[in-house]
Design a protein around this motif. Structure first.
Motif, mmCIF file in Angstrom:
data_model
loop_
_atom_site.group_PDB
_atom_site.id
_atom_site.type_symbol
_atom_site.label_atom_id
_atom_site.label_comp_id
_atom_site.label_asym_id
_atom_site.label_seq_id
_atom_site.Cartn_x
_atom_site.Cartn_y
_atom_site.Cartn_z
ATOM 1 N N ASN A 166 -50.164 -79.879 -19.400
ATOM 2 C CA ASN A 166 -49.997 -81.457 -19.889
ATOM 3 C C ASN A 166 -50.868 -82.293 -21.124
ATOM 4 O OD1 ASN A 166 -47.353 -81.158 -18.575
ATOM 5 N ND2 ASN A 166 -49.184 -81.136 -16.582
ATOM 6 N N GLY A 167 -51.660 -81.857 -21.549
ATOM 7 C CA GLY A 167 -52.179 -82.403 -22.775
ATOM 8 C C GLY A 167 -53.828 -82.265 -22.563
ATOM 9 N N ALA A 168 -54.571 -81.725 -21.648
ATOM 10 C CA ALA A 168 -55.803 -81.412 -21.007
ATOM 11 C C ALA A 168 -57.082 -80.708 -21.978
ATOM 12 C CB ALA A 168 -55.835 -80.200 -20.184
ATOM 13 N N GLY A 169 -57.807 -81.524 -22.260
ATOM 14 C CA GLY A 169 -58.798 -81.300 -23.160
ATOM 15 C C GLY A 169 -59.714 -80.157 -23.267
ATOM 16 N N TYR A 170 -59.289 -79.027 -22.360
ATOM 17 C CA TYR A 170 -60.568 -78.178 -22.094
ATOM 18 C C TYR A 170 -60.980 -76.926 -22.714
ATOM 19 C CZ TYR A 170 -60.082 -80.366 -17.394
ATOM 20 O OH TYR A 170 -60.072 -80.919 -16.500
ATOM 21 N N THR A 171 -62.072 -76.821 -23.132
ATOM 22 C CA THR A 171 -62.915 -75.382 -24.427
ATOM 23 C C THR A 171 -62.863 -75.084 -23.854
ATOM 24 O OG1 THR A 171 -64.695 -77.150 -24.617
ATOM 25 C CG2 THR A 171 -62.693 -77.563 -26.206
ATOM 26 N N VAL A 172 -63.340 -73.572 -24.333
ATOM 27 C CA VAL A 172 -63.845 -72.142 -24.300
ATOM 28 C C VAL A 172 -65.770 -72.875 -24.284
ATOM 29 C CG1 VAL A 172 -64.865 -70.394 -23.965
ATOM 30 C CG2 VAL A 172 -62.180 -70.922 -24.204
ATOM 31 N N ALA A 173 -66.442 -73.012 -23.014
ATOM 32 C CA ALA A 173 -67.856 -72.865 -23.585
ATOM 33 C C ALA A 173 -68.589 -72.217 -23.599
ATOM 34 C CB ALA A 173 -68.488 -74.029 -22.516
ATOM 35 N N ASN A 174 -70.092 -72.082 -23.502
ATOM 36 C CA ASN A 174 -70.970 -71.322 -23.103
ATOM 37 C C ASN A 174 -72.079 -71.598 -22.691
ATOM 38 O OD1 ASN A 174 -73.032 -71.629 -25.961
ATOM 39 N ND2 ASN A 174 -71.484 -70.690 -26.824
ATOM 40 N N ASN A 175 -73.098 -71.660 -22.454
ATOM 41 C CA ASN A 175 -74.483 -71.990 -21.986
ATOM 42 C C ASN A 175 -74.844 -72.866 -22.911
ATOM 43 O OD1 ASN A 175 -77.745 -72.100 -22.008
ATOM 44 N ND2 ASN A 175 -76.752 -71.437 -19.904
ATOM 45 N N THR A 176 -74.948 -73.126 -24.181
ATOM 46 C CA THR A 176 -75.270 -74.020 -24.913
ATOM 47 C C THR A 176 -74.315 -74.581 -25.567
ATOM 48 O OG1 THR A 176 -75.646 -72.592 -26.131
ATOM 49 C CG2 THR A 176 -77.575 -73.037 -25.606
ATOM 50 N N GLU A 177 -73.079 -74.682 -25.981
ATOM 51 C CA GLU A 177 -71.845 -74.878 -26.438
ATOM 52 C C GLU A 177 -70.856 -75.262 -25.852
ATOM 53 O OE1 GLU A 177 -73.050 -73.584 -31.012
ATOM 54 O OE2 GLU A 177 -71.905 -72.011 -29.749
ATOM 55 N N SER A 178 -70.654 -76.564 -26.150
ATOM 56 C CA SER A 178 -68.793 -76.558 -25.397
ATOM 57 C C SER A 178 -67.897 -76.090 -25.811
ATOM 58 C CB SER A 178 -69.033 -78.640 -25.938
ATOM 59 O OG SER A 178 -68.629 -78.849 -26.832
ATOM 60 N N GLY A 179 -67.538 -75.427 -27.519
ATOM 61 C CA GLY A 179 -66.388 -74.937 -27.812
ATOM 62 C C GLY A 179 -65.821 -75.659 -28.972
ATOM 63 N N SER A 180 -64.978 -75.540 -29.189
ATOM 64 C CA SER A 180 -64.038 -75.986 -30.085
ATOM 65 C C SER A 180 -63.023 -75.194 -29.978
ATOM 66 C CB SER A 180 -64.839 -76.168 -31.598
ATOM 67 O OG SER A 180 -65.214 -74.466 -32.021
ATOM 68 N N GLY A 181 -62.646 -74.766 -28.657
ATOM 69 C CA GLY A 181 -61.836 -74.501 -29.074
ATOM 70 C C GLY A 181 -60.325 -73.543 -27.873
ATOM 71 N N ASP A 182 -59.396 -73.325 -27.619
ATOM 72 C CA ASP A 182 -59.022 -72.498 -25.801
ATOM 73 C C ASP A 182 -59.967 -71.255 -26.194
ATOM 74 O OD1 ASP A 182 -57.516 -70.905 -27.760
ATOM 75 O OD2 ASP A 182 -55.319 -72.115 -27.050
ATOM 76 N N THR A 183 -60.111 -70.616 -27.275
ATOM 77 C CA THR A 183 -60.131 -69.284 -27.073
ATOM 78 C C THR A 183 -61.881 -68.955 -28.045
ATOM 79 O OG1 THR A 183 -58.447 -68.682 -27.219
ATOM 80 C CG2 THR A 183 -59.780 -66.420 -27.993
ATOM 81 N N ALA A 184 -62.416 -68.163 -27.276
ATOM 82 C CA ALA A 184 -64.038 -67.553 -27.738
ATOM 83 C C ALA A 184 -64.096 -65.945 -27.500
ATOM 84 C CB ALA A 184 -64.889 -68.733 -27.375
ATOM 85 N N TYR A 185 -65.434 -65.259 -28.444
ATOM 86 C CA TYR A 185 -65.776 -64.406 -28.250
ATOM 87 C C TYR A 185 -67.264 -64.462 -28.753
ATOM 88 C CZ TYR A 185 -61.048 -63.015 -30.200
ATOM 89 O OH TYR A 185 -60.021 -63.213 -30.308
ATOM 90 N N ASN A 186 -67.976 -63.434 -27.876
ATOM 91 C CA ASN A 186 -69.784 -63.884 -28.107
ATOM 92 C C ASN A 186 -70.355 -61.372 -28.583
ATOM 93 O OD1 ASN A 186 -70.540 -65.989 -25.872
ATOM 94 N ND2 ASN A 186 -69.706 -66.368 -26.974
ATOM 95 N N LEU A 187 -70.914 -61.913 -29.157
ATOM 96 C CA LEU A 187 -71.795 -60.870 -29.107
ATOM 97 C C LEU A 187 -73.069 -61.049 -29.256
ATOM 98 C CD1 LEU A 187 -71.092 -57.386 -29.315
ATOM 99 C CD2 LEU A 187 -71.340 -57.719 -31.958
ATOM 100 N N GLY A 188 -73.951 -60.629 -28.338
ATOM 101 C CA GLY A 188 -75.587 -61.294 -28.436
ATOM 102 C C GLY A 188 -76.224 -60.179 -28.043
#
Length: 357
Positions: free
Chosen positions: A330-352
């Protein structure tokens, strides 16, 4: 870093005289982060602190006798990807406090973590609010829910597994309660079980500024029930957060990352998490599922899940990989965040990789 080194030398010079134990410590974390699903399209970057914010700090204790001790912490953040200080115009932006500990508990003054944050990191979230699987994606865990300035805290001694804490942040506004925040927690932790009930209250009024009058808004309230159980071969994590009032649950990315009609932050919602952490093949497997129940007329619910794997190369150095996804309704705006960033979309990968010292 020159400033931090000078402080180390200065405090070290006083150690012999004051019989104070002072330690210089830090954490260096960097990851390749890929984000997708927003209007920005696929974004690939090197991020500092995807798992845990890169930092350096000083902490010390002086035993004063009769069970009393003075303690302090000065901790600043840094960006490994660019070499910048984490927050412009500050050095110890993460933590900066001094206090006294007695047999009746401890009192500290300065910039400190909130009871809400402590429970989220230590009990609720198997990702410790880091990585692409962070609970920050759906739980109201950003801004002043993490740490507050001008704060007075009191922590009880632990007795028979029970303890409590109180925190009060002074708004420091003339004739206004704007910026005032307080909270507390009571908990039990013994053997494999840990349970904690947390309350957070923040005044979201806007103080008058010159000829601009004050703006009266509402109180934002968060109630968090946290629980974990360590069975040895697996650790179970859970949390329920009830969030009501203006700014009780701000969107972690308020920049309308999906375009169209701007999402509305929930002023009456619930956040739920179930997760696990378990030793697997010499490393640690992390996983969680989350649900956001927006009880306003917008009904902007969301579901999320995350999975990650940590592998320790030594006691101080480790590698990690993580994946997170959010399904907005219903138009919610939640994003995939990590510890220091809010995220820019609905999916994210980390390799660190991360290293502590």
């Amino acid at each position: 870093m020159k400033t931090a080194a000078a402080l180390v030398l200065l405090l070290g010079a006083g150690t012999a005289h004051a019989q104070t134990s002072v330690a210089f410590y830090g954490l260096v974390d960097a990851a390749i982060v890929v984000e997708d699903g927003g209007t920005a399209g696929r974004v690939t970057k090197v991020t500092s602190g995807a798992a845990a914010a890169s930092r350096f700090g000083l902490r010390g204790v002086e035993e004063l006798g009769d069970g009393m001790a003075a303690f302090f912490t000065l901790e600043g953040g840094t960006k490994i990807d660019t070499g910048e200080i984490d927050a412009a115009g500050t050095i110890f932006n993460r933590q900066a406090y001094v206090g006294l500990r007695t047999r009746f508990g401890s009192v500290a003054l300065g910039r400190q973590y909130t009871p809400y944050h402590t429970a989220m990191v230590s009990i609720v979230d198997p990702f410790n609010t880091g990585y692409a699987g962070s609970a920050k994606s759906l739980f109201p865990h950003n801004g002043t829910n993490i740490r507050t300035s001008n704060t007075i805290t009191y922590a009880t001694p632990k007795k028979n597994g029970f303890d409590g804490e109180l925190a009060y942040s002074v708004g420091e506004q003339s004739r206004s309660a704007a910026g005032r925040q307080f909270g507390g927690a009571i908990g039990y932790a013994a053997g494999p079980l840990a349970v904690r009930l947390v309350y957070n209250n923040k005044n979201t009024d806007v103080a008058a500024n010159g000829a601009t009058p004050a703006v009266d808004r509402s109180i934002g309230r968060n109630i968090l029930l946290a629980a974990s159980y360590n069975a040895g071969w697996i650790k179970l994590h859970s949390g329920i957060s009830s969030d009501k009032g203006d700014n009780a649950a701000p969107l972690i990315n308020a920049n309308n990352p999906y375009g169209g009609v701007r999402p509305t932050p929930s002023t009456d919602g619930r956040s739920y998490l179930l997760g696990i952490s378990a030793p697997v093949m010499g490393g640690t497997l992390l996983a969680s599922v989350l649900h956001k129940d927006d009880r306003t007329r917008f009904n902007q619910d969301a579901n999320a899940w995350g999975i990650g794997y940590l592998y320790a190369l030594s006691k101080r150095t480790g590698l990690y990989a993580a994946y997170g996804h959010v399904d907005n309704r219903n138009g919610a705006g939640y994003t995939v965040a990590n510890n220091t960033e809010s995220g820019s979309g609905d999916t994210a990968y980390n390799l660190g990789v991360r290293h502590s010292f």
